[in-house]
Design a protein around this motif. Structure first.
Motif, PDB file in Angstrom:
ATOM      1  N   ILE A  81      49.316  42.800  48.554  1.00  0.00           N
ATOM      2  CA  ILE A  81      48.471  43.613  47.669  1.00  0.00           C
ATOM      3  C   ILE A  81      49.383  44.481  46.823  1.00  0.00           C
ATOM      4  N   ASN A  82      49.304  44.328  45.495  1.00  0.00           N
ATOM      5  CA  ASN A  82      50.182  45.058  44.586  1.00  0.00           C
ATOM      6  C   ASN A  82      49.505  46.254  43.925  1.00  0.00           C
ATOM      7  N   CYS A  83      48.199  46.251  43.855  1.00  0.00           N
ATOM      8  CA  CYS A  83      47.494  47.329  43.164  1.00  0.00           C
ATOM      9  C   CYS A  83      46.190  47.641  43.891  1.00  0.00           C
ATOM     10  N   ILE A  84      45.905  48.925  44.074  1.00  0.00           N
ATOM     11  CA  ILE A  84      44.641  49.390  44.639  1.00  0.00           C
ATOM     12  C   ILE A  84      43.927  50.246  43.580  1.00  0.00           C
ATOM     13  N   ILE A  85      42.702  49.866  43.264  1.00  0.00           N
ATOM     14  CA  ILE A  85      41.875  50.655  42.345  1.00  0.00           C
ATOM     15  C   ILE A  85      40.689  51.194  43.141  1.00  0.00           C
ATOM     16  N   MET A  86      40.568  52.509  43.215  1.00  0.00           N
ATOM     17  CA  MET A  86      39.476  53.133  43.958  1.00  0.00           C
ATOM     18  C   MET A  86      38.347  53.505  43.002  1.00  0.00           C
ATOM     19  N   ALA A  87      37.124  53.225  43.411  1.00  0.00           N
ATOM     20  CA  ALA A  87      35.933  53.536  42.615  1.00  0.00           C
ATOM     21  C   ALA A  87      34.879  54.152  43.528  1.00  0.00           C
ATOM     22  N   THR A 109      50.944  56.269  40.421  1.00  0.00           N
ATOM     23  CA  THR A 109      49.570  56.705  40.665  1.00  0.00           C
ATOM     24  C   THR A 109      48.946  57.161  39.352  1.00  0.00           C
ATOM     25  N   LEU A 110      47.776  56.615  39.059  1.00  0.00           N
ATOM     26  CA  LEU A 110      47.024  56.965  37.857  1.00  0.00           C
ATOM     27  C   LEU A 110      45.670  57.528  38.280  1.00  0.00           C
ATOM     28  N   MET A 111      45.330  58.709  37.765  1.00  0.00           N
ATOM     29  CA  MET A 111      44.062  59.337  38.122  1.00  0.00           C
ATOM     30  C   MET A 111      43.248  59.608  36.855  1.00  0.00           C
ATOM     31  N   PHE A 112      41.992  59.146  36.870  1.00  0.00           N
ATOM     32  CA  PHE A 112      41.089  59.367  35.740  1.00  0.00           C
ATOM     33  C   PHE A 112      39.855  60.113  36.240  1.00  0.00           C
ATOM     34  N   LEU A 165      50.050  54.134  52.013  1.00  0.00           N
ATOM     35  CA  LEU A 165      50.738  53.639  50.828  1.00  0.00           C
ATOM     36  C   LEU A 165      52.216  54.017  50.869  1.00  0.00           C
ATOM     37  N   PRO A 166      53.064  53.237  50.209  1.00  0.00           N
ATOM     38  CA  PRO A 166      54.491  53.608  50.132  1.00  0.00           C
ATOM     39  C   PRO A 166      54.683  54.835  49.246  1.00  0.00           C
ATOM     40  N   LYS A 199      53.284  47.397  50.411  1.00  0.00           N
ATOM     41  CA  LYS A 199      53.939  46.895  49.195  1.00  0.00           C
ATOM     42  C   LYS A 199      53.153  47.228  47.925  1.00  0.00           C
ATOM     43  N   VAL A 200      52.198  48.123  48.042  1.00  0.00           N
ATOM     44  CA  VAL A 200      51.395  48.511  46.871  1.00  0.00           C
ATOM     45  C   VAL A 200      52.275  49.257  45.870  1.00  0.00           C
ATOM     46  N   SER A 201      52.238  48.838  44.612  1.00  0.00           N
ATOM     47  CA  SER A 201      53.037  49.465  43.555  1.00  0.00           C
ATOM     48  C   SER A 201      52.207  50.352  42.630  1.00  0.00           C
ATOM     49  N   PHE A 202      50.879  50.100  42.586  1.00  0.00           N
ATOM     50  CA  PHE A 202      50.003  50.857  41.686  1.00  0.00           C
ATOM     51  C   PHE A 202      48.781  51.345  42.466  1.00  0.00           C
TER      52      PHE A 202
END
Length: 490
Positions: free
Chosen positions: A73-79, A183-186, A177-178, A149-152
């Motif tokens: 898993i390279n990216c996790i998007i939380m909603a 990290t991007l927050m909106f 997470l590593p 291994k999550v990068s985003f």
């Protein structure tokens, strides 16, 4: 700025061209370059401004360039909601059409088969996982999800997630997470709790703050003041005179949604309803029918105020005033999307006036009032806001009325006292020089007491419709009847 001016690879640009994306929105223009540079980001932008593309496109571009594991898993998007998670997944499929990137939506409210599919996808390692916090945490607690291994890591509508009580869930996920990640927050707003979260999980972030979240300029906003029982009739009049297709009606509770949907169906309108009592399969069916045009009017709670991406909504009706200005912005933000125009009408009854005036204060303007002459059939009258000056005038008027009543009562009492007390002789009214004068509260004389008893007796007889002569005659007749063996009725 145009998308082809950004540092995207050709596969991403081909997808944007196929989807007719040409010009960047303000949030995209500011967020995408910072995200492509690998910086942490915190952005404040309202719904409908294109923020989903602002974080999906940079991530897709970097994943397309390679150098990331294919079995992790390279990216996790939380909603915050499953509806938003599904919307993000759909957009990801469109933007990534020419990019070899896999995605997996994770949310609750599903059956065992779907849960098993989610479990399999997490074990194999999808490139991008779009998840609600509670369901992702449930999978993590079972021990088969590897996030090392999550990068985003991306948080969409972070303020809503915290409002829903997901802070602890998010922090438990962050611990898995590593440390080295982007990290991007909106968020639509920036309350203190969001600032605290940003300090905890972001590292030297690039901050973007657009103008204070306000409705899009192309939304024609109107308000109708009415009584609560009038709302169904007014809503039907709007559908008859204005628009009855591609409309969302927001109500305050699922019970009201059910009642209003039932009433509108009696008028042969194509109605769909959306609320928390529906399972995920039924929700998907309703949204599919609404998007396909088989449903003209969607009656819903705030469950669809965010996370529903339908570009051709022509009108939004707030059947009940939202709880705050932020919810109002998100509700009417369902229309006038993708640079289109739209209408928003709000019904305001007596109990909702305070909330509505607070919303107008936030908007910084007075919303257009619907009147009977606007071809809507709505009342022209508007309840006035009770300001301090008006309250002061009302208080002064009340005081004057109370004062007048006291004066009138005092005059009546003085008149009654004067009429019931016998005149005193001049000699009785005066005393020897040097002696104390009689006070107004001194006891009555025996003569006054006798006179008062006589007056009360006369008053009681008049009240019963009898005079002294009638009473004497009645007593005589009663004695004569008893002498003749006749008893009067008890």
């Amino acid at each position: 700025m145009r998308f082809d001016e950004l540092d995207f690879n050709y596969d991403v640009l081909d997808a944007l061209d196929a989807m007719h994306f040409e010009e960047c929105t303000p949030i995209q223009e500011q967020a995408i370059p910072a995200a492509l540079d690998g910086r942490d980001l915190i952005a404040v932008a309202q719904t409908g401004t294109g923020k989903t593309a602002a974080y999906i496109l940079p991530v897709l571009n970097r994943l397309a360039d390679g150098e990331f594991p294919s079995d992790a898993i390279n990216c996790i998007i939380m909603a915050p909601t499953r509806e938003l998670a599904m919307q993000i997944d759909n957009q990801l499929e469109g933007f990534g059409y020419f990019v070899s990137v896999s995605s997996l939506p994770i949310y609750g409210g599903t059956d065992g088969v779907t849960f098993a599919q989610q479990q399999k996808g997490l074990k194999l390692g999808a490139d991008v996982v779009i998840a609600t916090p509670g369901r992702l945490l449930a999978h993590l607690q079972m021990g088969y999800v590897d996030l090392s291994k999550v990068s985003f890591f991306i948080l969409d509508e972070a303020d809503r997630m915290l409002d829903m009580g997901f802070y602890e869930d998010i922090m438990q996920i962050v611990k898995k997470l590593p440390h080295e990640r982007q990290t991007l927050m909106f968020s639509a707003t920036m309350p203190p709790k969001i600032q605290q979260l940003a300090k905890t999980i972001l590292r030297n972030p690039h901050e973007i703050k657009l103008a204070v979240s306000k409705p899009a300029e192309k939304i024609h906003q109107q308000v109708a003041f009415c009584h609560d029982p009038e709302k169904p009739r007014l809503l039907k009049q709007i559908f008859e005179t204005r628009q009855s297709k591609r409309v969302i009606v927001f109500a305050s509770s699922k019970l009201k949604v059910k009642e209003l949907s039932r009433e509108l169906r009696h008028d042969k309108l194509k109605i769909g309803e959306m609320h928390s009592d529906l399972d995920q399969q039924r929700r998907d069916e309703v949204m599919h029918e609404f998007k396909a045009g088989r449903i003209d009017i969607l009656v819903a709670t705030d469950i669809v105020a965010r996370g529903i991406d339908i570009d051709d909504i022509t009108m939004v009706v707030n059947y009940d005033v939202p709880h705050d200005a932020e919810d109002y912005v998100h509700r009417i933000g369902r229309t006038a999307r993708a640079d289109a125009e739209g209408e928003a009408i709000t019904f305001v009854c007596e109990r909702d006036k305070r909330r509505w005036f607070a919303i107008e204060k936030f908007l910084g303007k007075k919303i257009e009032r619907l009147s009977a002459g606007s071809n809507s059939g709505l009342p022209a009258s508007e309840p006035k806001e009770k300001g301090p000056a008006q309250a002061s005038r009302r208080h002064n008027g009340t005081q004057r009325r109370h004062s007048n009543r006291k004066k009138s009562h005092s005059r009546v009492c003085d008149s009654h006292t004067a009429s019931t007390q016998p005149a005193q002789s001049e000699g009785a009214a005066t005393t020897h020089a040097g002696s104390d004068r009689r006070s107004d509260s001194a006891p009555k004389t025996e003569q006054n007491k006798a006179y008062g008893r006589k007056r009360r007796r006369q008053h009681g007889m008049k009240k019963n419709g009898r005079s002294d002569s009638n009473l004497s005659s009645s007593a005589t007749d009663s004695r004569n009847g008893e002498a003749n063996g006749i008893k009067s009725d008890p």
